[in-house]
Design a protein around this motif. Structure first.
Motif, PDB file in Angstrom:
ATOM      1  N   UNK A 103      27.916  69.079  13.250  1.00  0.00           N
ATOM      2  CA  UNK A 103      29.004  68.367  12.307  1.00  0.00           C
ATOM      3  C   UNK A 103      28.475  68.706  10.722  1.00  0.00           C
ATOM      4  N   UNK A 104      27.451  68.490  10.476  1.00  0.00           N
ATOM      5  CA  UNK A 104      26.869  68.786   9.091  1.00  0.00           C
ATOM      6  C   UNK A 104      27.432  70.207   8.483  1.00  0.00           C
ATOM      7  N   UNK A 105      27.100  71.343   9.540  1.00  0.00           N
ATOM      8  CA  UNK A 105      27.361  72.568   9.185  1.00  0.00           C
ATOM      9  C   UNK A 105      28.593  72.930   8.912  1.00  0.00           C
ATOM     10  N   UNK A 106      29.505  72.192   9.950  1.00  0.00           N
ATOM     11  CA  UNK A 106      31.166  72.403   9.840  1.00  0.00           C
ATOM     12  C   UNK A 106      31.620  71.805   8.567  1.00  0.00           C
ATOM     13  N   UNK A 107      31.028  70.585   8.005  1.00  0.00           N
ATOM     14  CA  UNK A 107      31.556  69.891   6.866  1.00  0.00           C
ATOM     15  C   UNK A 107      31.091  70.593   5.553  1.00  0.00           C
ATOM     16  N   UNK A 108      30.018  70.931   5.765  1.00  0.00           N
ATOM     17  CA  UNK A 108      29.371  71.623   4.309  1.00  0.00           C
ATOM     18  C   UNK A 108      30.124  72.959   4.258  1.00  0.00           C
ATOM     19  N   UNK A 109      30.371  73.734   5.431  1.00  0.00           N
ATOM     20  CA  UNK A 109      31.069  74.999   5.217  1.00  0.00           C
ATOM     21  C   UNK A 109      32.396  74.780   4.571  1.00  0.00           C
TER      22      UNK A 109
END
Lengths: 232, 251
Positions: free
Chosen positions: A200-206
């Motif tokens: 989730x964090x990877x998706x959001x930050x990207x």
């Protein structure tokens, strides 16, 4: 990445979140807390629960504020600054983490203080709640950038409902404790949320890195659709 | 070999060097465009709504990634979204970009944290000269005053390229006159700064001493590319643009 730029932007995001919150706090105090106090129904469980519920609003509101930023042109202004996508994403992360901190401190101190949980357990609960709050906040920001208008709000509502559902479901596992408390059970239960949080964090930050420096209100950046009436 | 190597680098003398640049949306394509803008040039970017003017300004200000071709700003090739361009390139959009609850002075102070070359004294001096009040909130400013704030910020950040996106659209005749006078005086005061002014109002072309004309229609350049003089000597710039647009429309 320029630290001063990240801090300046994160201060702005926090200010825009906290400034209107006093109204929410006052309303909740009058509508929820005062009746509980006067009726004598206020107990440690409720005290911790109601306050935690209020404090979790801080990082969540930071994500919801992006809707207003779209409308008043703030996002377009921020996109016009000489600020990289990574700096934008870092500032959102710093703001979300800072706004989640009162919740973490609250749970880590009041749970043991009221005898609801041992200190070690309270610490784990507090940190997990903090990570979840940051994750929801970042995902909320990313969804607002990623999708336009009502669609973003719908996605965010689904996300919040899913989070509440997961918490509710976890309560049903009480009878399964003997199974969960095996090494395999503990490892599985630790890794699944961790993997989810990382994804989730990877998706959001990207998404924030990619969209924050180019945001324009008259375009859907993802599909490439243009609002023809605005010109090209 | 030498020619091939030269072709791989931008012209250092140019503020902007576009070579065969294209930008594609699913239902729209801008270009291919080749364009060189030297310091001090004043380029009129003319075309009807939907011609691709704002898209081109978006490319020049580092908001858009080109789909094909090559693109240099101030001698550095830009092949991806590059917000650092905005240190040197200022864009003056139709509406003032800012946090509307801020006061003009707070707006300057906020921006000073993002531009390494920000000159606060210049911003205040220009604001004073343009009769702007630092205590006014941005949301209270008229369109003309908003344009003045954009000028102050462009000056304070030390921009080498100033992009105007329809600066006179929606202004009443007096405000339009004032806005064009402001742009004209800016070009005189800062002769090394290149400007690109996008407009679909041909009357605007008479008010500013443009050195170049780029006419766009449905994403295609109607006027010749390159860096030579584009204004014909026998017809004014407005008449030239009008003829090109009407000719392209088959009238």
């Amino acid at each position: 990445m320029r630290r001063s730029v990240v801090l300046r932007l994160s201060r702005l995001h926090m200010y825009r979140t906290v400034k209107p919150m006093w109204k929410v706090g006052l309303a909740t105090g009058v509508v929820v807390v005062l009746p509980l106090v006067f009726s004598g129904a206020l107990n440690p469980d409720l005290t911790v629960g109601v306050l935690a519920g209020l404090l979790v609003l801080l990082p969540v509101t930071a994500a919801l504020n992006v809707t207003g930023e779209k409308i008043d042109g703030s996002l377009r202004f921020l996109a016009s600054l000489p600020v990289t996508g990574r700096e934008h994403a870092a500032s959102r992360l710093v703001a979300a983490a800072t706004l989640a901190m009162p919740l973490v401190i609250h749970l880590a101190t009041l749970l043991p203080l009221f005898g609801l949980m041992a200190f070690a357990g309270a610490f784990i609960v507090a940190v997990s709640a903090g990570i979840a709050a940051v994750l929801v906040s970042l995902l909320g920001v990313a969804l607002q950038y990623r999708f336009s208008g009502q669609k973003a709000r719908s996605m965010f509502s689904i996300l919040l409902a899913a989070s509440v559902g997961v918490v509710w479901l976890s309560m049903l596992f009480e009878g399964w404790l003997p199974v969960i408390l095996t090494p395999a059970g503990i490892v599985t239960l630790s890794l699944v949320p961790l993997a989810g949080a990382l994804a989730g964090s990877w998706y959001a930050l990207r998404a924030i890195v990619r969209l924050a420096p180019v945001y324009e209100h008259d375009r859907d950046e993802l599909t490439g659709r243009k609002v023809r009436s605005e010109g090209a | 070999m030498i020619e091939a190597r030269r072709a791989e680098t931008g012209d250092d003398r140019c503020v902007v060097d576009l070579r065969g640049v294209e930008f594609r949306y699913p239902k729209f394509r801008l270009g291919p465009l080749s364009l060189q803008i030297r310091p001090g040039a004043a380029v009129a970017l003319v075309g009807p709504n939907g011609a691709g003017k704002t898209t081109l300004l978006g490319i020049l200000s580092g908001h858009r990634v080109i789909s094909a071709g090559r693109f240099w700003i101030l001698g550095i090739e830009r092949d991806r979204v590059d917000p650092t361009i905005r240190e040197q390139v200022a864009i003056v959009p139709t509406e003032l970009l800012g946090l509307r609850w801020m006061r003009v002075g707070e707006h300057f102070d906020f921006l000073s944290h993002f531009y390494s070359g920000w000159d606060m004294a210049k911003a205040r001096e220009m604001a004073d000269a343009l009769d702007l009040h630092l205590a006014d909130r941005l949301r209270e400013l008229s369109r003309g005053q908003s344009l003045k704030v954009s000028f102050c910020t462009a000056l304070a950040q030390g921009a080498k390229l100033l992009l105007f996106d329809e600066p006179t659209a929606g202004l009443d005749p007096v405000a339009r006159h004032d806005a064009l006078q402001l742009i004209r005086s800016y070009t005189r005061q800062f002769p090394d700064v290149a400007i690109v002014l996008a407009t679909h109002i041909l009357e605007d072309l008479d008010e500013i001493p443009f050195t170049r004309l780029l006419v766009l229609r449905e994403g295609k350049a109607l006027s010749p590319s390159g860096d030579g003089p584009l204004v014909s000597s026998d017809a004014g710039i407005r008449e030239t643009a009008k003829r090109m647009l009407l000719g392209a429309a088959g009238r």
